[in-house]
Write a protein that holds these residues in place. Structure first.
Motif, PDB file in Angstrom:
ATOM      1  N   THR A 185     -45.240 -36.467  -0.987  1.00  0.00           N
ATOM      2  CA  THR A 185     -46.110 -37.430  -0.310  1.00  0.00           C
ATOM      3  C   THR A 185     -47.397 -37.645  -1.091  1.00  0.00           C
ATOM      4  O   THR A 185     -47.861 -38.785  -1.247  1.00  0.00           O
ATOM      5  CB  THR A 185     -46.431 -36.948   1.122  1.00  0.00           C
ATOM      6  OG1 THR A 185     -45.220 -36.843   1.871  1.00  0.00           O
ATOM      7  CG2 THR A 185     -47.369 -37.919   1.820  1.00  0.00           C
ATOM      8  N   GLU A 186     -47.992 -36.570  -1.593  1.00  0.00           N
ATOM      9  CA  GLU A 186     -49.224 -36.715  -2.355  1.00  0.00           C
ATOM     10  C   GLU A 186     -48.984 -37.470  -3.654  1.00  0.00           C
ATOM     11  O   GLU A 186     -49.837 -38.237  -4.104  1.00  0.00           O
ATOM     12  CB  GLU A 186     -49.836 -35.334  -2.632  1.00  0.00           C
ATOM     13  CG  GLU A 186     -50.368 -34.645  -1.378  1.00  0.00           C
ATOM     14  CD  GLU A 186     -51.271 -35.548  -0.557  1.00  0.00           C
ATOM     15  OE1 GLU A 186     -52.195 -36.151  -1.140  1.00  0.00           O
ATOM     16  OE2 GLU A 186     -51.048 -35.658   0.659  1.00  0.00           O
TER      17      GLU A 186
ATOM     18  N   PHE B   2     -43.436 -42.253   6.471  1.00  0.00           N
ATOM     19  CA  PHE B   2     -43.797 -41.891   7.846  1.00  0.00           C
ATOM     20  C   PHE B   2     -45.068 -41.047   7.853  1.00  0.00           C
ATOM     21  O   PHE B   2     -45.981 -41.265   8.655  1.00  0.00           O
ATOM     22  CB  PHE B   2     -42.643 -41.127   8.496  1.00  0.00           C
ATOM     23  CG  PHE B   2     -42.836 -40.871   9.964  1.00  0.00           C
ATOM     24  CD1 PHE B   2     -42.308 -41.736  10.917  1.00  0.00           C
ATOM     25  CD2 PHE B   2     -43.537 -39.755  10.414  1.00  0.00           C
ATOM     26  CE1 PHE B   2     -42.483 -41.496  12.280  1.00  0.00           C
ATOM     27  CE2 PHE B   2     -43.720 -39.514  11.765  1.00  0.00           C
ATOM     28  CZ  PHE B   2     -43.187 -40.391  12.696  1.00  0.00           C
ATOM     29  N   LYS B   3     -45.153 -40.067   6.955  1.00  0.00           N
ATOM     30  CA  LYS B   3     -46.335 -39.210   6.888  1.00  0.00           C
ATOM     31  C   LYS B   3     -47.577 -40.006   6.499  1.00  0.00           C
ATOM     32  O   LYS B   3     -48.657 -39.804   7.061  1.00  0.00           O
ATOM     33  CB  LYS B   3     -46.107 -38.081   5.874  1.00  0.00           C
ATOM     34  CG  LYS B   3     -45.329 -36.904   6.411  1.00  0.00           C
ATOM     35  CD  LYS B   3     -45.187 -35.823   5.360  1.00  0.00           C
ATOM     36  CE  LYS B   3     -46.513 -35.163   5.014  1.00  0.00           C
ATOM     37  NZ  LYS B   3     -47.065 -34.370   6.124  1.00  0.00           N
TER      38      LYS B   3
ATOM     39  N   SER C 244     -53.229 -47.822   1.413  1.00  0.00           N
ATOM     40  CA  SER C 244     -52.869 -49.182   1.823  1.00  0.00           C
ATOM     41  C   SER C 244     -51.806 -49.766   0.906  1.00  0.00           C
ATOM     42  O   SER C 244     -50.854 -50.405   1.360  1.00  0.00           O
ATOM     43  CB  SER C 244     -54.104 -50.088   1.811  1.00  0.00           C
ATOM     44  OG  SER C 244     -54.945 -49.818   2.892  1.00  0.00           O
ATOM     45  N   ARG C 245     -51.967 -49.536  -0.393  1.00  0.00           N
ATOM     46  CA  ARG C 245     -51.023 -50.100  -1.351  1.00  0.00           C
ATOM     47  C   ARG C 245     -49.612 -49.567  -1.113  1.00  0.00           C
ATOM     48  O   ARG C 245     -48.634 -50.335  -1.120  1.00  0.00           O
ATOM     49  CB  ARG C 245     -51.465 -49.752  -2.764  1.00  0.00           C
ATOM     50  CG  ARG C 245     -50.592 -50.366  -3.866  1.00  0.00           C
ATOM     51  CD  ARG C 245     -50.969 -49.801  -5.220  1.00  0.00           C
ATOM     52  NE  ARG C 245     -50.613 -48.395  -5.326  1.00  0.00           N
ATOM     53  CZ  ARG C 245     -51.164 -47.547  -6.182  1.00  0.00           C
ATOM     54  NH1 ARG C 245     -52.142 -47.955  -6.965  1.00  0.00           N
ATOM     55  NH2 ARG C 245     -50.777 -46.292  -6.221  1.00  0.00           N
ATOM     56  N   VAL C 246     -49.497 -48.265  -0.866  1.00  0.00           N
ATOM     57  CA  VAL C 246     -48.180 -47.679  -0.651  1.00  0.00           C
ATOM     58  C   VAL C 246     -47.530 -48.249   0.601  1.00  0.00           C
ATOM     59  O   VAL C 246     -46.338 -48.598   0.589  1.00  0.00           O
ATOM     60  CB  VAL C 246     -48.280 -46.144  -0.546  1.00  0.00           C
ATOM     61  CG1 VAL C 246     -46.946 -45.547  -0.120  1.00  0.00           C
ATOM     62  CG2 VAL C 246     -48.702 -45.552  -1.885  1.00  0.00           C
ATOM     63  N   LEU C 247     -48.285 -48.348   1.695  1.00  0.00           N
ATOM     64  CA  LEU C 247     -47.707 -48.857   2.928  1.00  0.00           C
ATOM     65  C   LEU C 247     -47.345 -50.334   2.811  1.00  0.00           C
ATOM     66  O   LEU C 247     -46.334 -50.780   3.371  1.00  0.00           O
ATOM     67  CB  LEU C 247     -48.673 -48.613   4.091  1.00  0.00           C
ATOM     68  CG  LEU C 247     -48.916 -47.129   4.395  1.00  0.00           C
ATOM     69  CD1 LEU C 247     -49.960 -46.973   5.490  1.00  0.00           C
ATOM     70  CD2 LEU C 247     -47.626 -46.432   4.790  1.00  0.00           C
ATOM     71  N   ASP C 248     -48.128 -51.090   2.070  1.00  0.00           N
ATOM     72  CA  ASP C 248     -47.769 -52.486   1.805  1.00  0.00           C
ATOM     73  C   ASP C 248     -46.503 -52.560   0.957  1.00  0.00           C
ATOM     74  O   ASP C 248     -45.634 -53.411   1.187  1.00  0.00           O
ATOM     75  CB  ASP C 248     -48.917 -53.207   1.090  1.00  0.00           C
ATOM     76  CG  ASP C 248     -50.128 -53.425   1.986  1.00  0.00           C
ATOM     77  OD1 ASP C 248     -49.949 -53.464   3.214  1.00  0.00           O
ATOM     78  OD2 ASP C 248     -51.247 -53.549   1.456  1.00  0.00           O
ATOM     79  N   GLN C 249     -46.380 -51.679  -0.018  1.00  0.00           N
ATOM     80  CA  GLN C 249     -45.183 -51.651  -0.848  1.00  0.00           C
ATOM     81  C   GLN C 249     -43.950 -51.302  -0.026  1.00  0.00           C
ATOM     82  O   GLN C 249     -42.859 -51.826  -0.270  1.00  0.00           O
ATOM     83  CB  GLN C 249     -45.355 -50.649  -1.986  1.00  0.00           C
ATOM     84  CG  GLN C 249     -46.323 -51.083  -3.074  1.00  0.00           C
ATOM     85  CD  GLN C 249     -46.578 -49.981  -4.088  1.00  0.00           C
ATOM     86  OE1 GLN C 249     -46.302 -48.816  -3.852  1.00  0.00           O
ATOM     87  NE2 GLN C 249     -47.123 -50.363  -5.236  1.00  0.00           N
ATOM     88  N   ALA C 250     -44.115 -50.421   0.946  1.00  0.00           N
ATOM     89  CA  ALA C 250     -42.982 -50.037   1.790  1.00  0.00           C
ATOM     90  C   ALA C 250     -42.458 -51.232   2.581  1.00  0.00           C
ATOM     91  O   ALA C 250     -41.241 -51.435   2.691  1.00  0.00           O
ATOM     92  CB  ALA C 250     -43.387 -48.903   2.733  1.00  0.00           C
TER      93      ALA C 250
ATOM     94  N   ARG D  75     -42.366 -48.839  15.354  1.00  0.00           N
ATOM     95  CA  ARG D  75     -42.210 -47.742  16.317  1.00  0.00           C
ATOM     96  C   ARG D  75     -43.404 -46.790  16.286  1.00  0.00           C
ATOM     97  O   ARG D  75     -43.747 -46.190  17.300  1.00  0.00           O
ATOM     98  CB  ARG D  75     -40.910 -46.983  16.051  1.00  0.00           C
ATOM     99  CG  ARG D  75     -39.660 -47.731  16.487  1.00  0.00           C
ATOM    100  CD  ARG D  75     -38.475 -46.804  16.585  1.00  0.00           C
ATOM    101  NE  ARG D  75     -37.995 -46.363  15.293  1.00  0.00           N
ATOM    102  CZ  ARG D  75     -36.993 -46.929  14.617  1.00  0.00           C
ATOM    103  NH1 ARG D  75     -36.393 -47.986  15.117  1.00  0.00           N
ATOM    104  NH2 ARG D  75     -36.603 -46.454  13.459  1.00  0.00           N
ATOM    105  N   GLN D  76     -44.040 -46.657  15.121  1.00  0.00           N
ATOM    106  CA  GLN D  76     -45.233 -45.798  15.043  1.00  0.00           C
ATOM    107  C   GLN D  76     -46.479 -46.492  15.561  1.00  0.00           C
ATOM    108  O   GLN D  76     -47.290 -45.896  16.264  1.00  0.00           O
ATOM    109  CB  GLN D  76     -45.474 -45.350  13.592  1.00  0.00           C
ATOM    110  CG  GLN D  76     -44.694 -44.112  13.189  1.00  0.00           C
ATOM    111  CD  GLN D  76     -45.020 -43.678  11.778  1.00  0.00           C
ATOM    112  OE1 GLN D  76     -44.419 -44.161  10.829  1.00  0.00           O
ATOM    113  NE2 GLN D  76     -45.960 -42.759  11.637  1.00  0.00           N
TER     114      GLN D  76
END
Length: 210
Positions: free
Chosen positions: A34-35, A77-78, A119-125, A145-146
């Motif tokens: 995750t890191e 998710f994390k 933010s970048r990672v979640l946008d990429q997801a 769902r989260q």
């Protein structure tokens, strides 16, 4: 963005049985991966890259996770939970502001100012879910769902479950659109204007229920 063809999970690897020791090891590996993703994003994410980040082998990861897609889903998710924790902390700091509009206003700066890499990672997801929905649609479904229960919890308690769900859906879709607009066009003033319109709408929504 994507996964190498030779990174597909292979049959035959034993999965962690969920013993306390195995679960502790799984959490440790997940934290390390995750890191790495938080720092380097999802571009070229693969099982081999994850293994390097975790200081182990891809076979060990396959012992604890059901393939690269399962590992990616748990990582995202994390990271999403981290964003939610930041937002809820901001909402709690807005004590004394009992309206939904005030709570959303308190949360918004955390979405704009949170660590840019997160933010970048979640946008990429979300982009990955759109690019390859057959493999990664869970990345988008799990986001809703989260987020939705959290947004519902910010709504007035006197509202019905249906009303809380409807407003939470509207707020989620609108904030997502604002973040995407800001990311892709850089139009911060336009996004700020739209956000103020959302706040006015929420104020009217609450006033209508008085």
């Amino acid at each position: 963005m994507g996964f190498a063809a030779d990174e597909a999970p292979k049959a035959g690897y034993r999965r962690s049985a969920g013993s306390p020791r195995g679960e502790a090891r799984r959490r440790e590996l997940l934290e390390r991966v995750t890191e790495d993703v938080a720092a380097n994003g999802l571009v070229d994410f693969s099982l081999r890259r994850a293994a390097r980040a975790a200081g182990t082998t891809h076979k060990v990861l396959l012992y604890h996770f059901d393939g690269v897609e399962d590992l990616l889903r748990q990582v995202v998710f994390k990271l999403r939970a981290r964003r939610i924790d930041n937002a809820m902390a901001a909402a709690r700091e807005a004590a004394g502001h009992e309206t939904l509009a005030a709570r959303i206003r308190a949360v918004w700066p955390t979405l704009l100012n949170e660590e840019s890499r997160l933010s970048r990672v979640l946008d990429q997801a979300i982009g990955l879910a759109m690019y390859d929905p057959e493999r990664h649609s869970d990345l988008a479904r799990e986001a809703s769902r989260q987020y939705l229960p959290v947004l519902e919890s910010l709504c007035p308690e006197r509202w019905s479950d249906r009303r809380r769900r409807e407003v939470a859906e509207m707020v989620l879709a609108t904030l997502r659109g604002f973040l995407l607009e800001r990311l892709t066009t850089g139009d911060a003033p336009g996004v700020a204007a739209g956000f103020e319109a959302l706040i006015r709408m929420l104020e009217l929504e609450e006033a209508a229920g008085e």
